[in-house]
Motif scaffolding. Structure first.
Motif, PDB file in Angstrom:
ATOM      1  N   GLY A  42     -45.445 -17.825  26.842  1.00  0.00           N
ATOM      2  CA  GLY A  42     -45.575 -19.021  27.661  1.00  0.00           C
ATOM      3  C   GLY A  42     -44.300 -19.503  28.295  1.00  0.00           C
ATOM      4  O   GLY A  42     -44.277 -20.566  28.929  1.00  0.00           O
ATOM      5  N   LYS A  43     -43.217 -18.748  28.133  1.00  0.00           N
ATOM      6  CA  LYS A  43     -41.932 -19.166  28.689  1.00  0.00           C
ATOM      7  C   LYS A  43     -41.404 -18.109  29.646  1.00  0.00           C
ATOM      8  O   LYS A  43     -41.805 -16.957  29.612  1.00  0.00           O
ATOM      9  CB  LYS A  43     -40.917 -19.411  27.569  1.00  0.00           C
ATOM     10  CG  LYS A  43     -41.274 -20.578  26.658  1.00  0.00           C
ATOM     11  CD  LYS A  43     -40.140 -20.891  25.714  1.00  0.00           C
ATOM     12  CE  LYS A  43     -40.449 -22.107  24.868  1.00  0.00           C
ATOM     13  NZ  LYS A  43     -39.338 -22.449  23.943  1.00  0.00           N
ATOM     14  N   GLU A  44     -40.480 -18.539  30.479  1.00  0.00           N
ATOM     15  CA  GLU A  44     -39.843 -17.605  31.400  1.00  0.00           C
ATOM     16  C   GLU A  44     -38.828 -16.739  30.652  1.00  0.00           C
ATOM     17  O   GLU A  44     -38.291 -17.131  29.614  1.00  0.00           O
ATOM     18  CB  GLU A  44     -39.147 -18.372  32.523  1.00  0.00           C
ATOM     19  CG  GLU A  44     -40.097 -19.117  33.441  1.00  0.00           C
ATOM     20  CD  GLU A  44     -39.389 -19.724  34.630  1.00  0.00           C
ATOM     21  OE1 GLU A  44     -40.088 -20.285  35.495  1.00  0.00           O
ATOM     22  OE2 GLU A  44     -38.161 -19.642  34.709  1.00  0.00           O
ATOM     23  N   ARG A  45     -38.582 -15.575  31.216  1.00  0.00           N
ATOM     24  CA  ARG A  45     -37.562 -14.711  30.640  1.00  0.00           C
ATOM     25  C   ARG A  45     -36.194 -15.364  30.780  1.00  0.00           C
ATOM     26  O   ARG A  45     -35.889 -15.957  31.826  1.00  0.00           O
ATOM     27  CB  ARG A  45     -37.577 -13.366  31.355  1.00  0.00           C
ATOM     28  CG  ARG A  45     -36.611 -12.344  30.805  1.00  0.00           C
ATOM     29  CD  ARG A  45     -36.874 -10.978  31.412  1.00  0.00           C
ATOM     30  NE  ARG A  45     -36.802 -11.015  32.853  1.00  0.00           N
ATOM     31  CZ  ARG A  45     -37.227 -10.028  33.647  1.00  0.00           C
ATOM     32  NH1 ARG A  45     -37.760  -8.941  33.103  1.00  0.00           N
ATOM     33  NH2 ARG A  45     -37.112 -10.123  34.948  1.00  0.00           N
ATOM     34  N   GLU A  46     -35.392 -15.250  29.757  1.00  0.00           N
ATOM     35  CA  GLU A  46     -34.049 -15.825  29.798  1.00  0.00           C
ATOM     36  C   GLU A  46     -33.016 -14.789  29.359  1.00  0.00           C
ATOM     37  O   GLU A  46     -33.291 -13.937  28.517  1.00  0.00           O
ATOM     38  CB  GLU A  46     -33.930 -17.065  28.908  1.00  0.00           C
ATOM     39  CG  GLU A  46     -34.053 -16.791  27.426  1.00  0.00           C
ATOM     40  CD  GLU A  46     -33.634 -17.963  26.555  1.00  0.00           C
ATOM     41  OE1 GLU A  46     -32.898 -18.855  27.029  1.00  0.00           O
ATOM     42  OE2 GLU A  46     -34.037 -17.972  25.369  1.00  0.00           O
ATOM     43  N   GLY A  47     -31.850 -14.875  29.946  1.00  0.00           N
ATOM     44  CA  GLY A  47     -30.750 -14.021  29.543  1.00  0.00           C
ATOM     45  C   GLY A  47     -30.177 -14.502  28.228  1.00  0.00           C
ATOM     46  O   GLY A  47     -30.064 -15.699  27.988  1.00  0.00           O
ATOM     47  N   VAL A  48     -29.789 -13.550  27.383  1.00  0.00           N
ATOM     48  CA  VAL A  48     -29.257 -13.868  26.065  1.00  0.00           C
ATOM     49  C   VAL A  48     -27.775 -13.510  25.970  1.00  0.00           C
ATOM     50  O   VAL A  48     -26.957 -14.325  25.560  1.00  0.00           O
ATOM     51  CB  VAL A  48     -30.045 -13.122  24.975  1.00  0.00           C
ATOM     52  CG1 VAL A  48     -29.424 -13.352  23.601  1.00  0.00           C
ATOM     53  CG2 VAL A  48     -31.509 -13.534  24.994  1.00  0.00           C
ATOM     54  N   SER A  49     -27.452 -12.280  26.375  1.00  0.00           N
ATOM     55  CA  SER A  49     -26.082 -11.812  26.239  1.00  0.00           C
ATOM     56  C   SER A  49     -25.872 -10.632  27.169  1.00  0.00           C
ATOM     57  O   SER A  49     -26.826  -9.945  27.536  1.00  0.00           O
ATOM     58  CB  SER A  49     -25.800 -11.383  24.797  1.00  0.00           C
ATOM     59  OG  SER A  49     -24.476 -10.896  24.653  1.00  0.00           O
ATOM     60  N   SER A  63     -27.324 -21.043  23.307  1.00  0.00           N
ATOM     61  CA  SER A  63     -28.211 -21.123  22.144  1.00  0.00           C
ATOM     62  C   SER A  63     -27.962 -20.018  21.111  1.00  0.00           C
ATOM     63  O   SER A  63     -28.436 -20.127  19.976  1.00  0.00           O
ATOM     64  CB  SER A  63     -29.665 -21.097  22.593  1.00  0.00           C
ATOM     65  OG  SER A  63     -29.944 -19.908  23.288  1.00  0.00           O
ATOM     66  N   VAL A  64     -27.225 -18.968  21.485  1.00  0.00           N
ATOM     67  CA  VAL A  64     -26.981 -17.871  20.537  1.00  0.00           C
ATOM     68  C   VAL A  64     -25.509 -17.695  20.216  1.00  0.00           C
ATOM     69  O   VAL A  64     -25.162 -16.837  19.385  1.00  0.00           O
ATOM     70  CB  VAL A  64     -27.572 -16.542  21.052  1.00  0.00           C
ATOM     71  CG1 VAL A  64     -29.048 -16.709  21.425  1.00  0.00           C
ATOM     72  CG2 VAL A  64     -26.777 -15.968  22.211  1.00  0.00           C
ATOM     73  N   LYS A  65     -24.650 -18.451  20.839  1.00  0.00           N
ATOM     74  CA  LYS A  65     -23.212 -18.315  20.577  1.00  0.00           C
ATOM     75  C   LYS A  65     -22.908 -18.531  19.111  1.00  0.00           C
ATOM     76  O   LYS A  65     -23.408 -19.449  18.486  1.00  0.00           O
ATOM     77  CB  LYS A  65     -22.433 -19.333  21.412  1.00  0.00           C
ATOM     78  CG  LYS A  65     -22.228 -18.929  22.848  1.00  0.00           C
ATOM     79  CD  LYS A  65     -21.414 -19.969  23.595  1.00  0.00           C
ATOM     80  CE  LYS A  65     -21.259 -19.599  25.052  1.00  0.00           C
ATOM     81  NZ  LYS A  65     -20.547 -20.647  25.822  1.00  0.00           N
ATOM     82  N   GLY A  66     -22.063 -17.647  18.574  1.00  0.00           N
ATOM     83  CA  GLY A  66     -21.703 -17.738  17.168  1.00  0.00           C
ATOM     84  C   GLY A  66     -22.701 -17.075  16.240  1.00  0.00           C
ATOM     85  O   GLY A  66     -22.417 -16.913  15.050  1.00  0.00           O
TER      86      GLY A  66
END
Length: 126
Positions: A42-49, A63-66
């Motif tokens: 239900g969400k759009e694709r998002e870049g992570v790294s 949201s994923v840093k560290g």
């Protein structure tokens, strides 16, 4: 043909870890910028790294840093995404993608990426 294949997904409890791998059958990944993206239901694709082709730069979404680390193993022609301290909000299908353009700094714009894998499911649940 499939140029990129992700593996390493699965079911893990909150706080746990997974390591995703991105493998290439016909590409030498060291020549490409590699990005990891995810799409939750239900969400759009998002870049992570992402990691640049020359390994000069890496980038992580806030949201994923560290917690997440992207790296390469050129001898094995693999790119990894080490994911620690996983949260339920990390649940998604994770995709790796290759950007053939030389960039000193990688970006997480989907349109920059020419080749995509088929994704691996990551589920974080107790």
């Amino acid at each position: 043909h499939v140029d990129l294949v992700e593996s390493g997904g699965g079911l893990v409890q909150p706080g746990g870890s997974l390591r995703l791998s991105c493998a290439a059958s016909r590409l030498v990944l060291d020549y490409y910028g590699i990005g990891w993206f995810r799409q939750a239901p239900g969400k759009e694709r998002e870049g992570v790294s992402c990691i640049s082709s020359n390994n000069i730069s890496t980038y992580y979404v806030d949201s994923v840093k560290g917690r997440f680390t992207i790296s390469r193993d050129n001898a094995k022609n693999l790119v990894y995404l080490q994911m620690n301290s996983l949260k339920q909000t990390d649940t998604a299908v994770y995709y790796c993608a290759a950007d053939r353009r030389y960039r000193t700094a990688c970006r997480l714009e989907s349109y920059d990426y020419d080749v995509w894998g088929q994704g691996t499911q990551v589920t974080v649940s107790s």
